[in-house]
Scaffold this motif. Structure first.
Motif, PDB file in Angstrom:
ATOM      1  N   GLY A  95    -125.166  16.927 -32.934  1.00 57.08           N
ATOM      2  CA  GLY A  95    -123.713  16.973 -32.970  1.00 57.08           C
ATOM      3  C   GLY A  95    -123.139  17.241 -34.348  1.00 57.08           C
ATOM      4  N   GLU A  96    -123.682  16.621 -35.394  1.00 53.08           N
ATOM      5  CA  GLU A  96    -123.142  16.804 -36.730  1.00 53.08           C
ATOM      6  C   GLU A  96    -123.378  18.225 -37.240  1.00 53.08           C
ATOM      7  OE1 GLU A  96    -121.314  14.540 -38.816  1.00 53.08           O
ATOM      8  OE2 GLU A  96    -121.083  13.880 -36.756  1.00 53.08           O
ATOM      9  N   LEU A  97    -124.503  18.826 -36.887  1.00 52.85           N
ATOM     10  CA  LEU A  97    -124.742  20.207 -37.281  1.00 52.85           C
ATOM     11  C   LEU A  97    -123.829  21.151 -36.507  1.00 52.85           C
ATOM     12  CD1 LEU A  97    -126.421  22.160 -38.984  1.00 52.85           C
ATOM     13  CD2 LEU A  97    -128.098  22.232 -37.134  1.00 52.85           C
ATOM     14  N   ASP A  98    -123.605  20.860 -35.232  1.00 46.00           N
ATOM     15  CA  ASP A  98    -122.677  21.681 -34.452  1.00 46.00           C
ATOM     16  C   ASP A  98    -121.272  21.612 -35.031  1.00 46.00           C
ATOM     17  OD1 ASP A  98    -124.702  22.399 -32.751  1.00 46.00           O
ATOM     18  OD2 ASP A  98    -124.237  20.898 -31.231  1.00 46.00           O
ATOM     19  N   LEU A 271    -128.391   8.668 -47.003  1.00 45.09           N
ATOM     20  CA  LEU A 271    -127.308   9.558 -46.599  1.00 45.09           C
ATOM     21  C   LEU A 271    -127.646  11.008 -46.939  1.00 45.09           C
ATOM     22  CD1 LEU A 271    -124.371   9.908 -45.573  1.00 45.09           C
ATOM     23  CD2 LEU A 271    -123.649   9.700 -47.965  1.00 45.09           C
ATOM     24  N   ARG A 272    -127.373  11.900 -45.993  1.00 44.26           N
ATOM     25  CA  ARG A 272    -127.523  13.341 -46.196  1.00 44.26           C
ATOM     26  C   ARG A 272    -126.248  14.036 -45.722  1.00 44.26           C
ATOM     27  NH1 ARG A 272    -131.091  11.268 -48.438  1.00 44.26           N
ATOM     28  NH2 ARG A 272    -133.331  11.751 -48.397  1.00 44.26           N
ATOM     29  N   LEU A 273    -125.816  15.052 -46.453  1.00 42.69           N
ATOM     30  CA  LEU A 273    -124.616  15.803 -46.113  1.00 42.69           C
ATOM     31  C   LEU A 273    -124.960  17.283 -45.973  1.00 42.69           C
ATOM     32  CD1 LEU A 273    -121.974  14.241 -48.563  1.00 42.69           C
ATOM     33  CD2 LEU A 273    -122.373  13.659 -46.171  1.00 42.69           C
ATOM     34  N   VAL A 274    -124.424  17.904 -44.942  1.00 37.15           N
ATOM     35  CA  VAL A 274    -124.547  19.349 -44.748  1.00 37.15           C
ATOM     36  C   VAL A 274    -123.160  19.945 -44.914  1.00 37.15           C
ATOM     37  CG1 VAL A 274    -125.148  21.203 -43.162  1.00 37.15           C
ATOM     38  CG2 VAL A 274    -126.536  19.133 -43.220  1.00 37.15           C
ATOM     39  N   ARG A 275    -123.003  20.812 -45.911  1.00 39.02           N
ATOM     40  CA  ARG A 275    -121.721  21.441 -46.203  1.00 39.02           C
ATOM     41  C   ARG A 275    -121.780  22.923 -45.855  1.00 39.02           C
ATOM     42  NH1 ARG A 275    -118.705  18.118 -49.688  1.00 39.02           N
ATOM     43  NH2 ARG A 275    -119.923  16.455 -50.657  1.00 39.02           N
ATOM     44  N   ALA A 276    -120.719  23.416 -45.250  1.00 33.33           N
ATOM     45  CA  ALA A 276    -120.603  24.845 -44.964  1.00 33.33           C
ATOM     46  C   ALA A 276    -119.922  25.520 -46.146  1.00 33.33           C
ATOM     47  CB  ALA A 276    -119.802  25.066 -43.684  1.00 33.33           C
ATOM     48  N   VAL A 277    -120.608  26.508 -46.729  1.00 34.49           N
ATOM     49  CA  VAL A 277    -120.047  27.277 -47.839  1.00 34.49           C
ATOM     50  C   VAL A 277    -119.465  28.594 -47.330  1.00 34.49           C
ATOM     51  CG1 VAL A 277    -120.574  28.357 -50.060  1.00 34.49           C
ATOM     52  CG2 VAL A 277    -121.682  26.216 -49.415  1.00 34.49           C
ATOM     53  N   LYS A 278    -120.103  29.149 -46.319  1.00 33.22           N
ATOM     54  CA  LYS A 278    -119.647  30.396 -45.704  1.00 33.22           C
ATOM     55  C   LYS A 278    -119.922  30.299 -44.214  1.00 33.22           C
ATOM     56  CE  LYS A 278    -120.972  35.263 -45.329  1.00 33.22           C
ATOM     57  NZ  LYS A 278    -121.890  36.315 -45.819  1.00 33.22           N
ATOM     58  N   ASN A 279    -118.958  30.714 -43.398  1.00 30.60           N
ATOM     59  CA  ASN A 279    -119.134  30.649 -41.953  1.00 30.60           C
ATOM     60  C   ASN A 279    -118.270  31.719 -41.305  1.00 30.60           C
ATOM     61  OD1 ASN A 279    -119.643  29.998 -39.313  1.00 30.60           O
ATOM     62  ND2 ASN A 279    -119.050  27.853 -39.459  1.00 30.60           N
ATOM     63  N   ARG A 280    -118.907  32.717 -40.735  1.00 29.73           N
ATOM     64  CA  ARG A 280    -118.174  33.794 -40.073  1.00 29.73           C
ATOM     65  C   ARG A 280    -117.753  33.428 -38.651  1.00 29.73           C
ATOM     66  NH1 ARG A 280    -122.244  38.744 -41.898  1.00 29.73           N
ATOM     67  NH2 ARG A 280    -121.438  38.975 -44.030  1.00 29.73           N
ATOM     68  N   PHE A 281    -118.198  32.285 -38.151  1.00 31.23           N
ATOM     69  CA  PHE A 281    -117.908  31.896 -36.774  1.00 31.23           C
ATOM     70  C   PHE A 281    -117.125  30.593 -36.691  1.00 31.23           C
ATOM     71  CE2 PHE A 281    -122.048  34.079 -36.874  1.00 31.23           C
ATOM     72  CZ  PHE A 281    -121.720  35.222 -36.162  1.00 31.23           C
ATOM     73  N   GLY A 282    -116.627  30.077 -37.802  1.00 30.31           N
ATOM     74  CA  GLY A 282    -115.900  28.824 -37.775  1.00 30.31           C
ATOM     75  C   GLY A 282    -115.360  28.485 -39.147  1.00 30.31           C
ATOM     76  N   ALA A 283    -114.906  27.248 -39.285  1.00 31.06           N
ATOM     77  CA  ALA A 283    -114.334  26.793 -40.553  1.00 31.06           C
ATOM     78  C   ALA A 283    -115.420  26.665 -41.614  1.00 31.06           C
ATOM     79  CB  ALA A 283    -113.619  25.457 -40.365  1.00 31.06           C
ATOM     80  N   CYS A 289    -122.612  14.594 -41.550  1.00 28.12           N
ATOM     81  CA  CYS A 289    -123.256  13.434 -42.169  1.00 28.12           C
ATOM     82  C   CYS A 289    -124.488  13.037 -41.358  1.00 28.12           C
ATOM     83  CB  CYS A 289    -122.292  12.258 -42.260  1.00 28.12           C
ATOM     84  SG  CYS A 289    -120.833  12.581 -43.264  1.00 28.12           S
ATOM     85  N   PHE A 290    -125.579  12.781 -42.052  1.00 32.81           N
ATOM     86  CA  PHE A 290    -126.838  12.392 -41.422  1.00 32.81           C
ATOM     87  C   PHE A 290    -127.427  11.199 -42.169  1.00 32.81           C
ATOM     88  CE2 PHE A 290    -126.226  16.861 -40.584  1.00 32.81           C
ATOM     89  CZ  PHE A 290    -126.609  17.017 -39.265  1.00 32.81           C
ATOM     90  N   GLU A 291    -128.323  10.518 -41.463  1.00 34.29           N
ATOM     91  CA  GLU A 291    -129.041   9.392 -42.059  1.00 34.29           C
ATOM     92  C   GLU A 291    -130.533   9.589 -41.847  1.00 34.29           C
ATOM     93  OE1 GLU A 291    -129.093   4.498 -42.022  1.00 34.29           O
ATOM     94  OE2 GLU A 291    -128.285   5.603 -40.317  1.00 34.29           O
ATOM     95  N   MET A 292    -131.287   9.535 -42.928  1.00 34.79           N
ATOM     96  CA  MET A 292    -132.743   9.657 -42.853  1.00 34.79           C
ATOM     97  C   MET A 292    -133.348   8.291 -42.598  1.00 34.79           C
ATOM     98  SD  MET A 292    -133.855  12.813 -43.319  1.00 34.79           S
ATOM     99  CE  MET A 292    -135.531  12.560 -43.876  1.00 34.79           C
ATOM    100  N   HIS A 293    -134.313   8.235 -41.680  1.00 39.72           N
ATOM    101  CA  HIS A 293    -135.024   6.991 -41.402  1.00 39.72           C
ATOM    102  C   HIS A 293    -136.473   7.334 -41.067  1.00 39.72           C
ATOM    103  CE1 HIS A 293    -134.644   7.911 -37.060  1.00 39.72           C
ATOM    104  NE2 HIS A 293    -133.434   8.317 -37.380  1.00 39.72           N
ATOM    105  N   ASP A 294    -137.267   6.309 -40.784  1.00 37.52           N
ATOM    106  CA  ASP A 294    -138.695   6.539 -40.558  1.00 37.52           C
ATOM    107  C   ASP A 294    -138.958   7.425 -39.350  1.00 37.52           C
ATOM    108  OD1 ASP A 294    -139.200   4.938 -42.716  1.00 37.52           O
ATOM    109  OD2 ASP A 294    -139.526   3.114 -41.533  1.00 37.52           O
ATOM    110  N   GLY A 295    -138.079   7.391 -38.375  1.00 38.42           N
ATOM    111  CA  GLY A 295    -138.277   8.187 -37.175  1.00 38.42           C
ATOM    112  C   GLY A 295    -137.675   9.564 -37.238  1.00 38.42           C
ATOM    113  N   GLY A 296    -137.186   9.994 -38.396  1.00 38.30           N
ATOM    114  CA  GLY A 296    -136.621  11.335 -38.523  1.00 38.30           C
ATOM    115  C   GLY A 296    -135.227  11.284 -39.112  1.00 38.30           C
TER     116      GLY A 296
END
Length: 490
Positions: A95-98, A271-283, A289-296
């Motif tokens: 969901g967060e990547l979408d 904590l991990r953050l994915v930022r969009a710098v360029k996107n031709r199909f959206g904003a 926002c993501f969280e790293m843990h032992d299971g992925g």
């Protein structure tokens, strides 16, 4: 009497030709910088042993031949008749990547995901490949996913998949560093999703230069983009970054792809953050926002709680602000500690904040508000490992430092939003109603905002249960905090 000839001397033409001989050119295989002669170190990027001789350019034709017009293979059509389904997003299941992509991956699109080593790029994309295959019952047009790794062995990727639970019969894995073999795997598997980890490790034998060089990266990316567009394959390329955090390779790499994402995070934080710098199909201003843990890795739909600490009683030197990452408001706690110093130059340590803005806030506090700091050590940090760089946190930083210096706690239900100028004024910031709504949702009942950003000026009603106070300058903010503290004690 013989006259002297006005013609040229014998051999002068050959000497002129020798003078006009083009010297061999050299360029850096890492950044593409051109130099007239070979050097051991690139003058532009500083790489050692990366300067190679460029291939001789073909002789230019004497005259440009006439270019005849020909009928296009696909005629131009009115823009209203273009089928929008070709650019429809397909959710990845993360969901967060979408959210960052604008709804999911578009068939035929090429996404570049860049990040520092060990931040979790391969883990995230392996989860995406698994979710892509697992959504087959809900997606009638679902196709297999292919992961091509040029950095790890197949056993290493399988171990990660076992640990994160990302094993699926429709998820195919290959370890290749040759572009021709990668194209062969695409012909065999016919994937709907292709993940290449990473583009700097793939090379084409038909192109000069080593893998990861400017020429190779440009050629490999152009070939994969052409295949993705022709066959409608959603493609994700993993890219390396330089020590400055920029995407490694030629700048044209970012122009060739459709979406550019940055994967950020401190390896000492979950904590991990994915930022969009360029996107031709959206904003292009969304953040996931993501969280790293032992299971992925897992998405965080409501990450504000990670950036707040819980205290039984108010503690001096803490203040909460609301920052905006992309379009998402996040509550962040700023902490400060002021201690006496025995050194001639007291220390100033900053973590998670802009050190230049913190230094400016300290100068404004001492000059405009008479807060003694010149002979004291000041430490300022954020909670949860988040990095705050926007000016809206200036007011919270200033109040936290003043609270720590005077040893009085701020009300626990207070948020402070605003930029502080050199004259001590509190300047307006953007998206104040959205910030206030987020603060009210998490239970805060008092807010300090700049003049002109309150409900009366914006025409937007304050959230229920939230009292908003407009402050023109830093001195007024300190007085408002003192009044609120006395009210809470009474």
């Amino acid at each position: 009497m013989t006259s002297r000839s006005s013609g040229t001397r014998p051999g002068s033409a050959s000497r002129g030709a020798a003078v006009r001989t083009v010297r061999p050119a050299y360029h850096c295989d890492a950044c593409g910088f051109a130099v007239p002669k070979w050097v051991g170190r690139c003058p532009d990027c500083g790489s050692w042993g990366s300067v190679v001789e460029a291939a001789p350019a073909a002789a230019a034709p004497a005259a440009m031949p006439a270019l005849a017009a020909r009928a296009p293979s696909v005629p131009a059509s009115p823009i209203g008749t273009v089928d929008l389904e070709e650019a429809a997003h397909r959710p990845t299941g993360v969901g967060e990547l979408d959210r960052v992509l604008g709804g999911g991956l578009v068939p035929g699109s090429v996404v570049l995901l860049a990040g520092e080593p060990g931040v979790g790029k391969s883990t995230l994309l392996l989860e995406v490949a698994y979710r892509w295959c697992a959504s087959a019952p809900a997606q009638p047009a679902a196709t297999p996913s292919l992961v091509v790794s040029g950095e790890e062995s197949a056993a290493q990727v399988r171990l990660r998949a076992e640990r994160t639970g990302a094993v699926h019969d429709s998820l195919f894995l290959a370890t290749e560093t040759d572009l021709a073999n990668v194209l062969g795997h695409i012909d065999t598997v016919k994937p709907g999703l292709l993940i290449l980890d990473s583009v700097q490790t793939i090379a084409s034998p038909e192109v000069d230069g080593s893998a990861g060089g400017v020429t190779q990266v440009r050629a490999v990316t152009a070939a994969l983009v052409a295949v993705a567009k022709e066959r409608g394959i959603a493609t994700v390329l993993v890219g390396h970054v330089t020590k400055d955090g920029a995407i490694a390779g030629p700048r044209v790499l970012e122009h060739l792809v459709d979406v550019v994402l940055h994967f950020e995070g401190d390896r000492h934080s979950t904590l991990r953050l994915v930022r969009a710098v360029k996107n031709r199909f959206g904003a292009a201003d969304e953040v996931g926002c993501f969280e790293m843990h032992d299971g992925g890795i897992r998405g965080l739909a409501d990450p504000s709680g990670l950036f707040l600490s819980r205290h039984a009683d108010p503690v001096p030197g803490t203040c909460v602000t609301v920052t905006v990452e992309g379009r998402r408001p996040l509550l962040t706690e700023v902490q400060a500690l002021v201690a006496p110093s025995v050194l001639p130059s007291p220390r100033r340590a900053v973590s998670g904040l802009d050190s230049a803005r913190v230094a400016m806030a300290l100068a404004v506090l001492e000059r405009r508000c008479k807060v003694r700091l010149h002979d004291r050590e000041v430490f300022a940090a954020t909670v949860g490992g988040v990095r705050v760089t926007e000016p809206s946190a200036d007011l919270a930083v200033s109040l936290a430092v003043a609270s720590a210096s005077r040893d009085f706690p701020l009300p626990a239900d207070l948020v402070a939003i605003g930029e502080v100028g050199l004259a001590g004024e509190v300047r307006p910031v953007s998206a104040v109603p959205r910030r206030l709504s987020e603060a009210a949702r998490l239970g805060f009942t008092r807010a300090l905002v700049p003049v002109g950003c309150g409900p009366a000026a914006t025409g937007v009603d304050a959230p229920a249960g939230l009292s908003v106070t407009e402050v023109p300058d830093l001195g007024a903010a300190l007085r408002a905090v003192a009044d609120a503290t006395r009210e809470s004690r009474d």
